[in-house]
Design a protein around this motif. Structure first.
Motif, PDB file in Angstrom:
ATOM      1  N   ASP A  69       0.809  -1.214   0.000  1.00 41.76           N
ATOM      2  CA  ASP A  69       0.000   0.000   0.000  1.00 41.76           C
ATOM      3  C   ASP A  69       0.844   1.266   0.000  1.00 41.76           C
ATOM      4  OD1 ASP A  69       0.993  -0.528   2.471  1.00 41.76           O
ATOM      5  OD2 ASP A  69      -0.876  -0.218   3.575  1.00 41.76           O
ATOM      6  N   GLY A  70       2.128   1.145  -0.341  1.00 40.56           N
ATOM      7  CA  GLY A  70       2.949   2.321  -0.570  1.00 40.56           C
ATOM      8  C   GLY A  70       3.739   2.841   0.604  1.00 40.56           C
ATOM      9  N   PHE A  71       3.721   2.162   1.738  1.00 42.51           N
ATOM     10  CA  PHE A  71       4.474   2.619   2.895  1.00 42.51           C
ATOM     11  C   PHE A  71       5.878   1.993   2.883  1.00 42.51           C
ATOM     12  CE2 PHE A  71       0.117   3.280   4.253  1.00 42.51           C
ATOM     13  CZ  PHE A  71       0.201   4.509   4.922  1.00 42.51           C
ATOM     14  N   PRO A  72       6.872   2.702   3.457  1.00 44.51           N
ATOM     15  CA  PRO A  72       8.220   2.131   3.519  1.00 44.51           C
ATOM     16  C   PRO A  72       8.235   0.872   4.379  1.00 44.51           C
ATOM     17  CG  PRO A  72       8.091   4.111   4.860  1.00 44.51           C
ATOM     18  CD  PRO A  72       6.833   4.050   4.065  1.00 44.51           C
ATOM     19  N   ARG A  73       8.947  -0.127   3.927  1.00 43.68           N
ATOM     20  CA  ARG A  73       9.034  -1.373   4.677  1.00 43.68           C
ATOM     21  C   ARG A  73       9.738  -1.146   6.012  1.00 43.68           C
ATOM     22  NH1 ARG A  73      11.638  -5.614   0.556  1.00 43.68           N
ATOM     23  NH2 ARG A  73      11.898  -6.705   2.550  1.00 43.68           N
ATOM     24  N   ASP A  74       9.258  -1.810   7.062  1.00 46.03           N
ATOM     25  CA  ASP A  74       9.869  -1.639   8.378  1.00 46.03           C
ATOM     26  C   ASP A  74      10.779  -2.803   8.759  1.00 46.03           C
ATOM     27  OD1 ASP A  74       8.066  -3.649   8.838  1.00 46.03           O
ATOM     28  OD2 ASP A  74       6.816  -2.526  10.261  1.00 46.03           O
ATOM     29  N   ASP A  75      10.980  -3.742   7.813  1.00 41.92           N
ATOM     30  CA  ASP A  75      11.834  -4.891   8.103  1.00 41.92           C
ATOM     31  C   ASP A  75      13.247  -4.715   7.555  1.00 41.92           C
ATOM     32  OD1 ASP A  75      10.737  -5.001   5.493  1.00 41.92           O
ATOM     33  OD2 ASP A  75      11.250  -7.128   5.324  1.00 41.92           O
ATOM     34  N   ILE A  76      13.509  -3.596   6.918  1.00 40.53           N
ATOM     35  CA  ILE A  76      14.828  -3.317   6.351  1.00 40.53           C
ATOM     36  C   ILE A  76      15.193  -1.869   6.617  1.00 40.53           C
ATOM     37  CG2 ILE A  76      14.762  -5.059   4.514  1.00 40.53           C
ATOM     38  CD1 ILE A  76      13.780  -2.908   2.625  1.00 40.53           C
ATOM     39  N   ASP A  77      16.484  -1.564   6.525  1.00 40.47           N
ATOM     40  CA  ASP A  77      16.969  -0.193   6.682  1.00 40.47           C
ATOM     41  C   ASP A  77      16.898   0.493   5.317  1.00 40.47           C
ATOM     42  OD1 ASP A  77      18.376   2.174   7.069  1.00 40.47           O
ATOM     43  OD2 ASP A  77      19.842   1.259   8.403  1.00 40.47           O
ATOM     44  N   VAL A  78      15.771   1.127   5.027  1.00 38.58           N
ATOM     45  CA  VAL A  78      15.546   1.720   3.719  1.00 38.58           C
ATOM     46  C   VAL A  78      16.597   2.772   3.392  1.00 38.58           C
ATOM     47  CG1 VAL A  78      13.934   3.108   2.344  1.00 38.58           C
ATOM     48  CG2 VAL A  78      13.077   1.229   3.749  1.00 38.58           C
ATOM     49  N   ALA A  79      16.951   3.613   4.369  1.00 38.95           N
ATOM     50  CA  ALA A  79      17.921   4.685   4.126  1.00 38.95           C
ATOM     51  C   ALA A  79      19.281   4.125   3.733  1.00 38.95           C
ATOM     52  CB  ALA A  79      18.044   5.570   5.366  1.00 38.95           C
ATOM     53  N   GLN A  80      19.731   3.095   4.442  1.00 38.38           N
ATOM     54  CA  GLN A  80      21.031   2.505   4.131  1.00 38.38           C
ATOM     55  C   GLN A  80      21.013   1.847   2.753  1.00 38.38           C
ATOM     56  OE1 GLN A  80      22.285  -0.874   6.466  1.00 38.38           O
ATOM     57  NE2 GLN A  80      24.455  -0.455   6.111  1.00 38.38           N
ATOM     58  N   ILE A  81      19.916   1.194   2.436  1.00 37.28           N
ATOM     59  CA  ILE A  81      19.828   0.522   1.143  1.00 37.28           C
ATOM     60  C   ILE A  81      19.868   1.535   0.009  1.00 37.28           C
ATOM     61  CG2 ILE A  81      18.303  -0.831  -0.351  1.00 37.28           C
ATOM     62  CD1 ILE A  81      17.364  -2.262   2.225  1.00 37.28           C
ATOM     63  N   ARG A  82      19.159   2.651   0.162  1.00 37.90           N
ATOM     64  CA  ARG A  82      19.146   3.668  -0.887  1.00 37.90           C
ATOM     65  C   ARG A  82      20.539   4.285  -1.054  1.00 37.90           C
ATOM     66  NH1 ARG A  82      14.500   7.819   0.298  1.00 37.90           N
ATOM     67  NH2 ARG A  82      14.840   8.430  -1.879  1.00 37.90           N
ATOM     68  N   THR A  83      21.213   4.544   0.067  1.00 37.15           N
ATOM     69  CA  THR A  83      22.570   5.097  -0.007  1.00 37.15           C
ATOM     70  C   THR A  83      23.529   4.104  -0.657  1.00 37.15           C
ATOM     71  OG1 THR A  83      22.188   6.417   1.987  1.00 37.15           O
ATOM     72  CG2 THR A  83      24.474   6.044   1.345  1.00 37.15           C
ATOM     73  N   THR A  84      23.395   2.821  -0.307  1.00 36.85           N
ATOM     74  CA  THR A  84      24.255   1.786  -0.890  1.00 36.85           C
ATOM     75  C   THR A  84      24.013   1.663  -2.385  1.00 36.85           C
ATOM     76  OG1 THR A  84      24.256   0.550   1.195  1.00 36.85           O
ATOM     77  CG2 THR A  84      24.886  -0.651  -0.790  1.00 36.85           C
ATOM     78  N   ARG A  85      22.755   1.693  -2.791  1.00 35.91           N
ATOM     79  CA  ARG A  85      22.438   1.625  -4.219  1.00 35.91           C
ATOM     80  C   ARG A  85      23.041   2.804  -4.967  1.00 35.91           C
ATOM     81  NH1 ARG A  85      15.982   0.007  -4.304  1.00 35.91           N
ATOM     82  NH2 ARG A  85      16.224  -2.241  -4.016  1.00 35.91           N
ATOM     83  N   ALA A  86      22.967   3.989  -4.377  1.00 35.29           N
ATOM     84  CA  ALA A  86      23.532   5.177  -5.022  1.00 35.29           C
ATOM     85  C   ALA A  86      25.035   5.016  -5.233  1.00 35.29           C
ATOM     86  CB  ALA A  86      23.246   6.424  -4.188  1.00 35.29           C
ATOM     87  N   ARG A  87      25.715   4.484  -4.223  1.00 34.28           N
ATOM     88  CA  ARG A  87      27.162   4.281  -4.325  1.00 34.28           C
ATOM     89  C   ARG A  87      27.482   3.233  -5.398  1.00 34.28           C
ATOM     90  NH1 ARG A  87      31.885   6.632  -4.364  1.00 34.28           N
ATOM     91  NH2 ARG A  87      33.588   5.267  -3.746  1.00 34.28           N
TER      92      ARG A  87
END
Length: 243
Positions: A69-87
């Protein structure tokens, strides 16, 4: 009731200023072949480490970061994953740039060798040309021949497997695996990709093997057919480790 995150949650974020953890950018045009190889390997090592970060969250570059339903998942560190993907995206672009300069450097290297060999008189000065070739390859013994230097070692081979039937032996060093070589294997990721895409088809493999009767190695050209119906795990039945 909470408000769903915007649609760009999957897009990696890039913080303003330099990316933390990465060395300052360098002018690749000023680097020699040996330095470019070292930069290539540094990038590949960091990419491997970042991929492990994603794997630790059981995600990859395209895994959804929101619930149904469009909410950020609470079972993962979304911020870290996005930063890692950017790198990872930035490093992949850096890797392409390094490969472009490295290929140009190798072509220039061989052009210089050919000119030197053409200019060198036969006989007494042949050793000078060989000396030029040795020095041009760099002080780390860089091999820039047609197949390149070995980039992987065969750690083990299961009897009766496709690798065994192709003639691979434990201790062999791989110089090329299909289109994968020391310049582009990306910590063997390209080898895995070739294997997955070549099930049931022949893959040309070039290896170096120690000569039991001397201290030198000899080269072998093998034909390997990845398949899953041989009775064991995987498509090859061998274990490769990067050098």
């Amino acid at each position: 009731m909470g408000i769903p995150m915007d649609n760009n949650i999957h897009a990696p974020t890039v913080a303003s200023g330099p990316t933390s953890g990465g060395p300052p950018p360098c002018d690749l045009s000023n680097l020699g072949v040996v330095d470019l190889v070292q930069e290539k390997e540094r990038i590949e090592e960091e990419l491997s480490a970042l991929s492990s970060v994603l794997s630790s969250h059981n995600v990859h570059m395209n895994t959804t970061l929101t619930t149904f339903d469009g909410f950020p998942r609470d079972d993962i560190d979304v911020a870290q994953i996005r930063t890692t993907r950017a790198r990872i995206i930035r490093l992949r672009n850096d890797h392409k740039d390094v490969m472009t300069h490295l290929e140009k450097g190798i072509h220039t290297h061989f052009a210089n060798l050919q000119r030197a060999q053409a200019a060198a008189p036969s006989g007494g000065n042949a050793g000078d040309t060989r000396g030029l070739q040795a020095s041009a390859s760099g002080n780390n013994g860089l091999d820039t021949g047609a197949t390149g230097r070995p980039f992987a070692k065969v750690n083990s081979v299961v009897p009766g497997s496709p690798a065994d039937q192709a003639g691979l032996r434990a201790g062999d060093t791989v110089r090329s695996f299909g289109s994968a070589n020391w310049l582009n294997h990306v910590r063997l990721a390209k080898v895995a990709e070739i294997v997955q895409q070549s099930e049931g088809r022949t893959v040309a493999v070039k290896v170096s093997r120690k000569d039991p009767n001397s201290t030198s190695n000899f080269e072998l050209s093998l034909e390997l057919v990845p398949r899953r119906d041989w009775g064991g795990r995987g498509l090859l039945g061998c274990h490769l480790v990067p050098l």
